[in-house]
Motif scaffolding. Structure first.
Motif, short mmCIF file in Angstrom:
data_model
loop_
_atom_site.label_atom_id
_atom_site.label_comp_id
_atom_site.label_asym_id
_atom_site.label_seq_id
_atom_site.Cartn_x
_atom_site.Cartn_y
_atom_site.Cartn_z
N MET A 1 0.82 -1.20 0.00
CA MET A 1 0.00 0.00 0.00
C MET A 1 0.86 1.26 0.00
O MET A 1 2.03 1.24 0.38
CB MET A 1 -0.92 0.00 1.22
CG MET A 1 -2.02 -1.04 1.17
SD MET A 1 -3.11 -0.95 2.62
CE MET A 1 -4.35 -2.18 2.21
N THR A 2 0.26 2.36 -0.43
CA THR A 2 0.96 3.64 -0.45
C THR A 2 1.21 4.12 0.98
O THR A 2 0.29 4.11 1.80
CB THR A 2 0.13 4.69 -1.20
OG1 THR A 2 -0.11 4.21 -2.53
CG2 THR A 2 0.85 6.03 -1.25
N ASP B 1 4.35 7.10 7.65
CA ASP B 1 4.83 5.76 7.32
C ASP B 1 6.19 5.81 6.63
O ASP B 1 6.57 6.82 6.01
CB ASP B 1 3.85 5.05 6.39
CG ASP B 1 2.53 4.71 7.08
OD1 ASP B 1 2.52 4.64 8.32
OD2 ASP B 1 1.53 4.52 6.37
N VAL B 2 6.91 4.69 6.71
CA VAL B 2 8.16 4.52 5.98
C VAL B 2 8.14 3.18 5.28
O VAL B 2 7.50 2.23 5.74
CB VAL B 2 9.40 4.61 6.91
CG1 VAL B 2 9.46 5.96 7.60
CG2 VAL B 2 9.38 3.50 7.95
N VAL C 1 15.89 2.27 4.79
CA VAL C 1 14.71 3.06 4.45
C VAL C 1 14.78 3.44 2.97
O VAL C 1 15.78 3.96 2.49
CB VAL C 1 14.65 4.34 5.31
CG1 VAL C 1 13.48 5.22 4.87
CG2 VAL C 1 14.51 3.98 6.79
N GLU C 2 13.69 3.16 2.25
CA GLU C 2 13.63 3.50 0.82
C GLU C 2 12.71 4.68 0.53
O GLU C 2 12.93 5.42 -0.43
CB GLU C 2 13.16 2.29 0.02
CG GLU C 2 14.20 1.21 -0.12
CD GLU C 2 13.87 0.21 -1.22
OE1 GLU C 2 14.81 -0.44 -1.70
OE2 GLU C 2 12.70 0.09 -1.60
N GLU C 3 11.68 4.86 1.35
CA GLU C 3 10.69 5.91 1.08
C GLU C 3 10.09 6.36 2.41
O GLU C 3 9.96 5.56 3.34
CB GLU C 3 9.59 5.37 0.17
CG GLU C 3 8.56 6.38 -0.28
CD GLU C 3 7.52 5.77 -1.21
OE1 GLU C 3 6.50 6.45 -1.47
OE2 GLU C 3 7.70 4.61 -1.65
N VAL C 4 9.76 7.64 2.51
CA VAL C 4 9.16 8.16 3.74
C VAL C 4 7.93 8.99 3.41
O VAL C 4 7.85 9.60 2.35
CB VAL C 4 10.16 9.01 4.56
CG1 VAL C 4 11.39 8.20 4.94
CG2 VAL C 4 10.57 10.26 3.80
N ALA D 1 5.14 13.53 6.45
CA ALA D 1 5.30 14.07 7.81
C ALA D 1 6.40 13.38 8.61
O ALA D 1 6.59 13.69 9.79
CB ALA D 1 3.97 13.99 8.56
N VAL D 2 7.14 12.47 8.01
CA VAL D 2 8.18 11.74 8.72
C VAL D 2 9.37 12.66 9.01
O VAL D 2 9.85 13.37 8.12
CB VAL D 2 8.64 10.52 7.91
CG1 VAL D 2 9.87 9.87 8.54
CG2 VAL D 2 7.51 9.50 7.82
N THR D 3 9.84 12.63 10.25
CA THR D 3 10.96 13.51 10.65
C THR D 3 12.14 12.74 11.23
O THR D 3 13.21 13.33 11.42
CB THR D 3 10.49 14.53 11.70
OG1 THR D 3 10.00 13.83 12.85
CG2 THR D 3 9.39 15.42 11.15
#
Length: 246
Positions: free
Chosen positions: A23-24, A29-30, A67-70, A73-75
């Protein structure tokens, strides 16, 4: 994102490797590409009815990767960070998470369902324990990963996901071992071996490992146990009392 995952289709059936669609990621989410996944006895609990899994569900709860994508709002992490995946969910919103006690997160004990992928027919797939690491990509909340700058190989790093931190929690959080203490460890398998090492870190001066298997007693001694006992040789409690002056 298309990927493969080990999916439990129903209780009582064997997991199978399926082609699914991740899912997107949401704002917090990461997406993590796992480099190694720990296999733990806890994963077997998800095969039977209970709060851990809600089939169809991706199994597994421990991993280390990149980590490939965040989400927007991920900090806490950025793509390229090496991370350890927390072995239990942390929603970041409930009473327990708000007070800094995510080990009591409502998602653990209330059996919340968190969907992370879809089957080809559109059926949503949940993540066992809110984590679901037996997959080529993981969809996790940012609270569920810890950035670890290290040169350790993933197959070693992933052990921090569950087993090693379980030992740390037992020694530092529950028993609260401190300088000069004496510790008895019953069972010197994988978790017991880590408990021995954590007791050393905590400053214990006497560490007694009680273990029936000779090779495990030998290993415990190498990891820092000051005494090793075979329970077949007599009353363990009395022997520990003898070693500790009563």
């Amino acid at each position: 994102m298309a990927m493969r995952a080990a999916v439990l289709g129903a209780f009582g059936s064997a997991p199978s490797v399926e082609d699914v669609e991740l899912m997107t990621p949401g704002p917090h989410d990461v997406v993590v590409r796992p480099g190694a996944v720990e296999v733990c006895v806890t994963d077997s609990y998800a095969l039977r009815p209970g709060p851990l899994a809600h089939p169809p569900a991706i199994l597994g709860h421990s991993a280390a990767g990149v980590v490939e994508e965040v989400g927007a709002a991920v900090t806490t992490v950025v793509p390229g960070d090496r991370v350890v995946v927390a072995g239990t969910p942390e929603c970041g919103e409930c009473f327990w998470c708000d007070r800094g006690e995510p080990h009591q997160c409502r998602e653990i004990f209330e059996g919340a369902v968190r969907h992370v992928a879809r089957r080809a027919d559109g059926t949503p797939i949940s993540a066992a324990g809110g984590v679901g690491t037996y997959a080529e990509r993981l969809l996790l909340r940012e609270y569920g990963v810890v950035r670890v700058p290290t040169s350790l190989a993933d197959e070693h790093l992933c052990l921090l996901s569950c087993g090693a931190t379980s030992a740390m929690g037992a020694v530092f959080g529950i028993a609260r071992v401190g300088l000069g203490d004496t510790v008895a460890v019953f069972g010197a398998g994988r978790i017991g071996g880590w408990i021995v090492q954590c007791a050393r870190l905590a400053g214990a001066v006497r560490i007694v490992a009680v273990e029936p298997m000779a090779e495990r007693r030998e290993r415990a001694a190498g990891l820092g146990a000051t005494h090793v006992l075979d329970p077949a040789d007599g009353d363990v409690v009395e022997r520990i009392r003898d070693l500790t002056g009563g």
